[in-house]
Write an enzyme that holds these catalytic residues in place. Structure first.
Site, mmCIF file in Angstrom:
data_model
loop_
_atom_site.group_PDB
_atom_site.id
_atom_site.type_symbol
_atom_site.label_atom_id
_atom_site.label_comp_id
_atom_site.label_asym_id
_atom_site.label_seq_id
_atom_site.Cartn_x
_atom_site.Cartn_y
_atom_site.Cartn_z
ATOM 1 N N THR A 211 0.826 -1.200 0.000
ATOM 2 C CA THR A 211 0.000 0.000 0.000
ATOM 3 C C THR A 211 0.866 1.257 0.000
ATOM 4 O O THR A 211 1.738 1.397 0.860
ATOM 5 C CB THR A 211 -0.872 0.013 1.279
ATOM 6 O OG1 THR A 211 -1.574 -1.205 1.355
ATOM 7 C CG2 THR A 211 -1.830 1.173 1.270
ATOM 8 N N GLU A 212 0.608 2.129 -0.964
ATOM 9 C CA GLU A 212 1.319 3.415 -1.040
ATOM 10 C C GLU A 212 2.837 3.255 -1.047
ATOM 11 O O GLU A 212 3.563 4.123 -0.581
ATOM 12 C CB GLU A 212 0.883 4.351 0.108
ATOM 13 C CG GLU A 212 -0.618 4.573 0.213
ATOM 14 C CD GLU A 212 -1.167 5.501 -0.866
ATOM 15 O OE1 GLU A 212 -0.363 6.065 -1.629
ATOM 16 O OE2 GLU A 212 -2.399 5.628 -0.961
#
Lengths: 428, 436
Positions: free
Chosen positions: A145-146
């Site tokens: 994530t990210e």
């Protein structure tokens, strides 16, 4: 020969509806269907469908020479299935060409890697299962994530069997070093680390249409020129960005789709680069050094750290309160609870609670349904309180002694029989 | 008797207790024979309940009327000067400008909407000073158009309007002090507001204060003659039962509620701290902070910092039925105000069978017997009281029953009679002057 790796991220937040204190305990549906559907529909029409159409043609016309990779979050897939299923079909068409790699992610676009190992493993596994079921190939490269990465996260990912991980080529990590080489994890060198070239990536994803930029307008010739000017010794260039760059962050009228349509031919015919997927980079090149990342980095904001999601009082409180429920969720194992549990973990909820609004304020307000971080926090905590209540009821249900339960059922049966008797008596 | 009354807000468009009090009082006054009210507010929306009086919105008075009174208004007033920067106007797209000059020949610009009416937003906000000035400006015109025997102005926002009306019609002025800036600011008084308040009180023939607490402030801080200042306590409107059936309580825990503007005056931080103390001792409780205000974000932060956010909820501003729904869900109502001239909301809570904890620094504590009274800063006492009421059924039962009976005897009709007496005394005071 040098390599050019194109990777695109696909995610859409699942927005919560306005959930008031009065709703706690009464209303167990948390999502703003109208907004979610209309935004997903809009982005499907303006970005995913036209971009996939171009990419499919590129893959067919440059068979074996053009390669591309994607990761699609579970939350995005769930919403696509619901609101724009044809988008999934077009991704399947891309997958069939064999020149597309789909990466692993967390199902919920969550921050689980930072707080709960079991939850993280479970989410990554369920996401890989879903990708395999849809596109026929099990991912071998992971993207958190990210782009959140640290030595420890790398080690976890390595143990799960993934051979490489993508992250940000953050200046404060690399220092004088270049992102254009292969690195490996500091704890477990088996895991290869691919760093994003943020300068060239952001030239497309952030600056493409900004007329005040000295390089505007950016043409494929100019871009390939920059690629050719890079150090000869360097191995590859990683261009990682949101897929929504095409048609959403950069609007159609900026010419972004033409840029996409013409870039591959320009690279193939006029440069020293070949296209490669992340797993190809990981197996074809040799790592030149370990990447030392003791504190987690990400690709967000100027700081390239976690401060967009965690760190202020609101975010930390919500994050703690959420993951305190993890054991109960696992114990109860109820379908609807599991689903809400997935959706409540999305990092977007914490992103909306961010209170630092300087240069990155624009990005933070993008599609933000809340008027302030406080508003976001209040709404989220109300939802979480209802979720807690549901969880508690189910958990207390589990704790019931089976004999006691049997006894209660018998009693209820007797009651029903009595009412039935009364009813028939009254009828007569 | 005809009363020209100036207010700032009126249900359903309210941002605080002032509108509710005005509404209750006018309904009470309507029960008195031979008494008519013209109630003036800055912006009449059209959906207000007008069964008990006629409501005139200052924004529906056209400029034509105002213009005809401008000269008269200006020649009679010197103290309504508002600094020119308080009339910041520069928006040629939406408004025409209406140019006027003050007594010193300086130009003033006033917003006028397309139909030639003065535009009033009717909301508390940054343009407040400008609004007050405009409101007073229009008041002089209304005063001449509506025959009356006495003028009644509610709170400082309307004092200039009351003064203006008095100057035009020459009728006695009663001002009604619902709060002073000493309450709102916690002692750090805004000199501009104080000036308006002081001038209003000086110009008034009679002053109504909502409690002895407020009466003392009026006498001591504003230097008013004690004989001029009369205490009339507020009351509460009876609630209808049909509203009471609307909401289902979704949570099993006891609910402890704070309801009001989240500002320093209301002492929200003491409620948060008391909640933290209670939550240390029992988990079987939820706290709700209903309302909005400039300290809301600070309170959200504090609750998060204390780690009680899953038991401490915020609702934002509530109005209409939601206020009653909130009371219906509540097991304890807490009003920890640092300085509260009166405080109607505990009465509303008691009507809905909710035990109340109020600060000793509130006007309402002068009249209530069946309520827990604590110092606003004494969070331990507050926490003890909350814990006692939610844990000991007998205690809460007594408070519910006795409290309900007590509050049902506080009727606006009684308050109205007292206000009527003030009118009569004000008119009497004026008669010899008129004869001269």
């Amino acid at each position: 020969m040098k390599a050019l790796c194109l990777y695109f991220q696909i995610h859409q937040p699942l927005r919560l509806k306005r959930y008031r204190f009065f709703d706690i305990g009464n209303d167990h549906y948390y999502y703003d269907d109208y907004t979610n559907e209309s935004i997903m529909r809009k982005i499907a029409d303006e970005c995913y469908l036209p971009a996939n159409k171009i990419v499919l043609e590129l893959l067919k016309n440059n068979k074996g020479k053009f390669k591309i990779s994607f990761s699609i979050t579970g939350i995005a897939l769930d919403q696509l299935e619901q609101y724009a299923p044809e988008v999934i079909d077009t991704f399947k068409d891309l997958a069939k060409t064999g020149d597309v790699e789909f990466l692993a992610e967390t199902y919920s676009h969550s921050l689980a890697s930072l707080i709960n190992k079991e939850e993280f493993i479970q989410q990554v596994t369920s996401h890989s299962n879903k990708i395999e079921a849809l596109f026929g190939v099990r991912p071998s490269v992971f993207r958190n994530t990210e782009m959140i990465y640290s030595d420890e996260i790398g080690e976890m990912v390595s143990k799960m069997g993934y051979k490489a991980i993508l992250t940000e080529g953050a200046k404060h990590i690399l220092g004088w070093k270049s992102p254009n080489y292969l690195y490996c994890n500091a704890i477990n060198p088996k895991l290869k680390v691919l760093m994003r070239n943020y300068k060239l990536s952001d030239d497309i994803s952030f600056r493409f249409s900004s007329e005040g930029w000295k390089e505007w307008p950016l043409t494929t010739t100019k871009f390939v020129g920059w690629l050719n000017e890079m150090e000869d010794k360097e191995d590859f260039v990683n261009i990682f960005m949101d897929y929504e760059t095409f048609g959403e962050h950069q609007k159609k009228k900026s010419g972004i789709f033409e840029f996409l349509a013409h870039l591959p031919q320009e690279v193939i015919s006029k440069s020293k680069y070949k296209f490669a997927t992340p797993s190809e980079l990981a197996s074809e090149f040799h790592p030149i050094a370990q990447a030392h990342v003791p504190n987690a980095i990400s690709w967000a904001d100027e700081e390239r750290d976690l401060s967009a999601w965690l760190g202020n009082k609101l975010q930390d409180e919500a994050f703690r309160k959420l993951y305190a429920l993890r054991d109960d969720v696992a114990a109860v194992d109820d379908d609807r609870i599991n689903k809400d549990w997935k959706y409540l973990q999305a990092s977007d909820h914490f992103y909306y609670m961010c209170t630092k609004f300087a240069s990155d304020g624009d990005v933070h307000s993008y599609f933000n349904p809340y008027s302030s971080p406080y508003d976001a926090f209040i709404n989220y905590m109300n939802v979480l309180s209802d979720f807690q209540i549901r969880l508690k009821i189910l958990k207390d249900g589990l704790a019931l002694d089976p004999e006691e339960l049997q006894y209660q059922i018998l009693q209820k049966d007797e009651l029903i029989a009595r009412y039935e008797r009364e009813l028939s008596e009254l009828k007569n | 008797m005809k009363v020209l009354m100036f207010g700032w807000e009126f249900p359903p468009h309210i941002s605080g207790g002032l509108g509710t009090a005005c509404y209750g009082l006018t309904k009470g006054l309507a029960k008195i024979d031979d008494l008519d009210i013209v109630f003036v507010v800055p912006k009449a929306h059209g959906d207000e309940d007008q069964s008990t009086m006629s409501l005139v919105g200052a924004n529906s008075v056209t400029i034509g009327q105002v213009q005809s009174h401008v000269e008269k208004f200006k020649s009679q007033h010197t103290y309504l000067e508002v600094e020119s920067q308080l009339v910041p106007y520069n928006d040629p797209d939406e408004y025409y400008t209406f140019r006027s000059q003050d007594l010193y020949g300086k130009n003033k610009l006033i917003k006028v909407d397309k139909e030639g009416k003065l535009e009033f937003s009717g909301k508390y906000g940054a343009d407040l000073m400008e609004e007050i000035y405009k409101y007073a400006f229009v008041a002089s015109s209304i005063s001449a158009d509506h025959e009356h025997d006495v003028i009644h102005a509610h709170d400082w926002l309307c004092y200039p309007a009351g003064i203006a009306a008095k100057e035009v019609s020459g009728k006695p002025l009663v001002i009604h002090v619902h709060a002073t800036d000493f309450d709102r600011s916690g002692g750090n008084v805004n000199p501009k507001v104080y000036e308006i308040e002081k001038k209003g009180m000086d110009a008034a023939d009679k002053i109504i204060a909502v409690s002895n607490l407020t009466r003392n402030i009026v006498i001591e801080k504003y230097g008013q003659d004690p004989n001029k200042v009369v205490t009339v306590y507020n009351a509460v409107e009876p609630v209808s039962m049909e509203e009471k059936l609307k909401i289902k309580k979704g949570v099993k825990e006891k609910v402890v509620t704070f309801l009001g503007r989240i500002t320093m005056q209301k002492g929200p931080e003491y409620f948060v701290e008391a909640a933290y103390q209670v939550l240390k001792r029992t988990n079987d409780v939820r706290f709700v902070m209903a309302g909005s205000g400039d300290m809301l974000e600070e309170m959200v932060d504090r609750a998060a910092q204390l780690g009680i956010s899953d038991k401490f909820h915020f609702t934002g501003f509530l109005k209409g039925d939601d206020v009653f729904n909130m009371f219906l869900l509540s097991d304890v109502y807490v009003m920890p105000s640092v300085s509260e001239p009166f405080g109607i909301s505990p009465l509303e809570a008691m009507q809905s069978n909710v035990p109340v904890i109020i600060s000793k620094q509130s006007g309402v504590s002068e009249i209530l017997t069946h309520a827990v009274k604590v110092d606003y800063w004494d969070i331990d006492a507050m926490a003890d009281a909350i814990y006692g009421i939610i844990k000991y059924e007998a205690l809460s039962k007594v408070f519910k029953e006795e409290g309900k009976e007590e509050v049902d005897n506080l009727k606006w009709a009684k308050a109205a009679v007292n206000v009527h007496d003030v009118y009569v005394s004000a008119i009497k005071l004026f008669e010899p002057l008129e004869k001269k």
